[in-house]
Design a protein around this motif. Structure first.
Motif, PDB file in Angstrom:
ATOM      1  N   PHE A 153       9.769   0.573  46.092  1.00  0.00           N
ATOM      2  CA  PHE A 153      10.996   1.020  45.475  1.00  0.00           C
ATOM      3  C   PHE A 153      11.390   2.358  46.060  1.00  0.00           C
ATOM      4  O   PHE A 153      10.676   3.345  45.929  1.00  0.00           O
ATOM      5  CB  PHE A 153      10.826   1.123  43.959  1.00  0.00           C
ATOM      6  N   LYS A 199      21.222  15.966  49.207  1.00  0.00           N
ATOM      7  CA  LYS A 199      22.366  16.536  49.882  1.00  0.00           C
ATOM      8  C   LYS A 199      22.020  17.798  50.673  1.00  0.00           C
ATOM      9  O   LYS A 199      21.204  18.601  50.253  1.00  0.00           O
ATOM     10  CB  LYS A 199      23.464  16.866  48.856  1.00  0.00           C
ATOM     11  N   ARG A 238      -1.860  -3.049  27.147  1.00  0.00           N
ATOM     12  CA  ARG A 238      -2.863  -3.734  27.956  1.00  0.00           C
ATOM     13  C   ARG A 238      -2.289  -4.031  29.340  1.00  0.00           C
ATOM     14  O   ARG A 238      -2.904  -3.722  30.346  1.00  0.00           O
ATOM     15  CB  ARG A 238      -3.294  -5.036  27.293  1.00  0.00           C
ATOM     16  N   HIS A 254       1.365  -5.196  44.441  1.00  0.00           N
ATOM     17  CA  HIS A 254       2.822  -5.164  44.420  1.00  0.00           C
ATOM     18  C   HIS A 254       3.407  -5.393  45.807  1.00  0.00           C
ATOM     19  O   HIS A 254       2.896  -4.869  46.783  1.00  0.00           O
ATOM     20  CB  HIS A 254       3.304  -3.848  43.840  1.00  0.00           C
ATOM     21  N   ILE A 287      -3.753  -2.182  32.928  1.00  0.00           N
ATOM     22  CA  ILE A 287      -4.362  -2.862  34.055  1.00  0.00           C
ATOM     23  C   ILE A 287      -3.444  -2.850  35.265  1.00  0.00           C
ATOM     24  O   ILE A 287      -3.739  -3.435  36.284  1.00  0.00           O
ATOM     25  CB  ILE A 287      -4.773  -4.316  33.718  1.00  0.00           C
ATOM     26  N   ARG A 288      -2.347  -2.166  35.159  1.00  0.00           N
ATOM     27  CA  ARG A 288      -1.395  -1.991  36.238  1.00  0.00           C
ATOM     28  C   ARG A 288      -0.922  -3.327  36.793  1.00  0.00           C
ATOM     29  O   ARG A 288      -0.860  -3.535  38.003  1.00  0.00           O
ATOM     30  CB  ARG A 288      -2.001  -1.133  37.355  1.00  0.00           C
ATOM     31  N   SER A 289      -0.611  -4.244  35.909  1.00  0.00           N
ATOM     32  CA  SER A 289      -0.099  -5.526  36.368  1.00  0.00           C
ATOM     33  C   SER A 289       1.404  -5.403  36.607  1.00  0.00           C
ATOM     34  O   SER A 289       2.044  -4.465  36.143  1.00  0.00           O
ATOM     35  CB  SER A 289      -0.354  -6.611  35.321  1.00  0.00           C
ATOM     36  N   TYR A 290       1.921  -6.360  37.305  1.00  0.00           N
ATOM     37  CA  TYR A 290       3.353  -6.351  37.614  1.00  0.00           C
ATOM     38  C   TYR A 290       4.171  -6.332  36.334  1.00  0.00           C
ATOM     39  O   TYR A 290       5.143  -5.590  36.204  1.00  0.00           O
ATOM     40  CB  TYR A 290       3.697  -7.584  38.447  1.00  0.00           C
ATOM     41  N   ARG A 291       3.760  -7.143  35.381  1.00  0.00           N
ATOM     42  CA  ARG A 291       4.515  -7.198  34.126  1.00  0.00           C
ATOM     43  C   ARG A 291       4.505  -5.858  33.413  1.00  0.00           C
ATOM     44  O   ARG A 291       5.519  -5.428  32.860  1.00  0.00           O
ATOM     45  CB  ARG A 291       3.935  -8.277  33.213  1.00  0.00           C
ATOM     46  N   ASN A 297      29.737  14.759  51.564  1.00  0.00           N
ATOM     47  CA  ASN A 297      29.909  16.142  52.021  1.00  0.00           C
ATOM     48  C   ASN A 297      31.379  16.378  52.334  1.00  0.00           C
ATOM     49  O   ASN A 297      32.046  15.493  52.831  1.00  0.00           O
ATOM     50  CB  ASN A 297      29.082  16.384  53.294  1.00  0.00           C
ATOM     51  N   ASN A 327     -10.143  -6.858  31.259  1.00  0.00           N
ATOM     52  CA  ASN A 327      -8.796  -7.072  30.752  1.00  0.00           C
ATOM     53  C   ASN A 327      -7.948  -7.944  31.648  1.00  0.00           C
ATOM     54  O   ASN A 327      -6.936  -8.473  31.223  1.00  0.00           O
ATOM     55  CB  ASN A 327      -8.077  -5.727  30.609  1.00  0.00           C
ATOM     56  N   MET A 328      -8.337  -8.026  32.914  1.00  0.00           N
ATOM     57  CA  MET A 328      -7.486  -8.724  33.873  1.00  0.00           C
ATOM     58  C   MET A 328      -7.733 -10.217  33.875  1.00  0.00           C
ATOM     59  O   MET A 328      -6.993 -10.961  34.516  1.00  0.00           O
ATOM     60  CB  MET A 328      -7.740  -8.179  35.273  1.00  0.00           C
ATOM     61  N   GLU A 331      -0.531 -10.409  40.674  1.00  0.00           N
ATOM     62  CA  GLU A 331       0.091  -9.497  39.728  1.00  0.00           C
ATOM     63  C   GLU A 331      -0.335  -8.054  39.952  1.00  0.00           C
ATOM     64  O   GLU A 331       0.285  -7.135  39.448  1.00  0.00           O
ATOM     65  CB  GLU A 331      -0.280  -9.888  38.290  1.00  0.00           C
ATOM     66  N   PHE A 332      -1.413  -7.868  40.701  1.00  0.00           N
ATOM     67  CA  PHE A 332      -1.940  -6.524  40.864  1.00  0.00           C
ATOM     68  C   PHE A 332      -1.718  -5.972  42.258  1.00  0.00           C
ATOM     69  O   PHE A 332      -2.204  -4.909  42.591  1.00  0.00           O
ATOM     70  CB  PHE A 332      -3.427  -6.512  40.518  1.00  0.00           C
ATOM     71  N   VAL A 343      28.037  10.952  46.573  1.00  0.00           N
ATOM     72  CA  VAL A 343      28.532  12.309  46.731  1.00  0.00           C
ATOM     73  C   VAL A 343      28.672  12.584  48.224  1.00  0.00           C
ATOM     74  O   VAL A 343      27.698  12.576  48.968  1.00  0.00           O
ATOM     75  CB  VAL A 343      27.558  13.329  46.103  1.00  0.00           C
ATOM     76  N   HIS A 386      -5.140 -13.341  34.386  1.00  0.00           N
ATOM     77  CA  HIS A 386      -3.972 -13.032  35.199  1.00  0.00           C
ATOM     78  C   HIS A 386      -4.214 -13.538  36.617  1.00  0.00           C
ATOM     79  O   HIS A 386      -5.316 -13.901  36.990  1.00  0.00           O
ATOM     80  CB  HIS A 386      -3.733 -11.526  35.225  1.00  0.00           C
ATOM     81  N   ARG A 401       9.254   0.413  33.522  1.00  0.00           N
ATOM     82  CA  ARG A 401      10.519   0.768  34.153  1.00  0.00           C
ATOM     83  C   ARG A 401      11.727   0.322  33.338  1.00  0.00           C
ATOM     84  O   ARG A 401      12.855   0.655  33.682  1.00  0.00           O
ATOM     85  CB  ARG A 401      10.605   0.080  35.520  1.00  0.00           C
ATOM     86  N   PRO A 442      21.066   9.864  45.788  1.00  0.00           N
ATOM     87  CA  PRO A 442      21.671  10.554  46.914  1.00  0.00           C
ATOM     88  C   PRO A 442      21.957  12.016  46.597  1.00  0.00           C
ATOM     89  O   PRO A 442      22.051  12.836  47.490  1.00  0.00           O
ATOM     90  CB  PRO A 442      22.957   9.789  47.169  1.00  0.00           C
ATOM     91  N   HIS A 443      22.071  12.355  45.304  1.00  0.00           N
ATOM     92  CA  HIS A 443      22.493  13.704  44.928  1.00  0.00           C
ATOM     93  C   HIS A 443      21.498  14.761  45.342  1.00  0.00           C
ATOM     94  O   HIS A 443      21.854  15.817  45.837  1.00  0.00           O
ATOM     95  CB  HIS A 443      22.700  13.788  43.414  1.00  0.00           C
TER      96      HIS A 443
END
Lengths: 124, 89
Positions: free
Chosen positions: B80, B89, A81, B76, A85-89, A123, B65-66, B73-74, A121, B69, A95, B85-86
């Motif tokens: 990221f 190169k 769920r 961001h 809903i693409r929530s932060y949690r 060069n 569903n939201m 939270e939705f 790495v 909340h 991840r 780095p590999h």
């Protein structure tokens, strides 16, 4: 080894402790279930009769404890769920990072798993 | 610690007003808001909200569903950049 609630096979430990091998039953539930079933928590599981075991099972079913498969399903449904809903949690779960705002610059090893060294790495 | 039930949900007043108006008028234009701390109540369902993330407004379509909340939270707040780095190169 005794069977309880389908798949679970606790062993020759005291029943108070073997009961905890059931997913969803910890120290508190184990003790209170035994109390209601009026079974001495110090008895070894192997010394329990069939009736004792079914008494324990009935108490667990009666109290509508989510246990084993149902509980696992419940947990994954919750994660799904959050992710759908693409929530932060949900994102943090995907991840594999800590969900509740802990630092990640150090620590967080439980969530992140073993250390993976990232070397630079260069060069030549 | 979670919020006391006694106090009820927190929704920014100004946002609540806008949401109510949008629900009555069938206007589905995104509502801009900075109020990431507002809880999504059932009134919000079906609306588009543009939630500020400190830089931009990210549009969030609110589904059932939201509910419960917070808006933040939705939306961001971090980007990221991968650690790899590999491959570069």
């Amino acid at each position: 080894m005794a069977r309880l609630l389908g798949v679970d096979i606790p062993n020759r430990k005291k029943i108070e402790y073997s009961l905890r091998y059931v997913y969803g039953i910890g120290p508190t539930r184990s003790r209170s279930v035994l109390e209601e079933a009026q079974i001495d928590p110090n008895l070894r599981t192997q010394d329990l009769s069939e009736q004792d075991l079914s008494k324990i099972m009935n108490v667990i079913l009666e109290r509508k404890y989510l246990v084993e498969g149902d509980l696992r399903r419940d947990v994954t449904a919750n994660l799904k769920r959050l992710q759908s809903i693409r929530s932060y949690r949900g994102l943090r779960h995907q991840r594999g990072l800590p969900v509740r705002g802990q630092r990640t610059i150090t620590n967080a090893r439980t969530r992140k798993g073993g250390r993976k060294t990232v070397g630079v790495v260069r060069n030549k | 610690m979670s919020r006391s039930i006694k106090k009820g949900y927190f929704v920014e007043l100004s946002l609540e007003r806008k949401v109510r108006r949008a629900q009555q008028s069938d206007d589905r234009k995104p509502i801009k808001t900075w109020s990431r701390r507002s809880t999504i109540t059932p009134d919000f369902v079906g609306l588009n909200l543009a939630v500020h993330n400190g830089k931009n407004f990210l549009t969030v379509y609110v589904t059932e569903n939201m509910v419960g909340h917070k808006l933040g939270e939705f939306s961001h707040t971090r980007t990221f950049r991968s650690h790899n780095p590999h491959t570069q190169k």
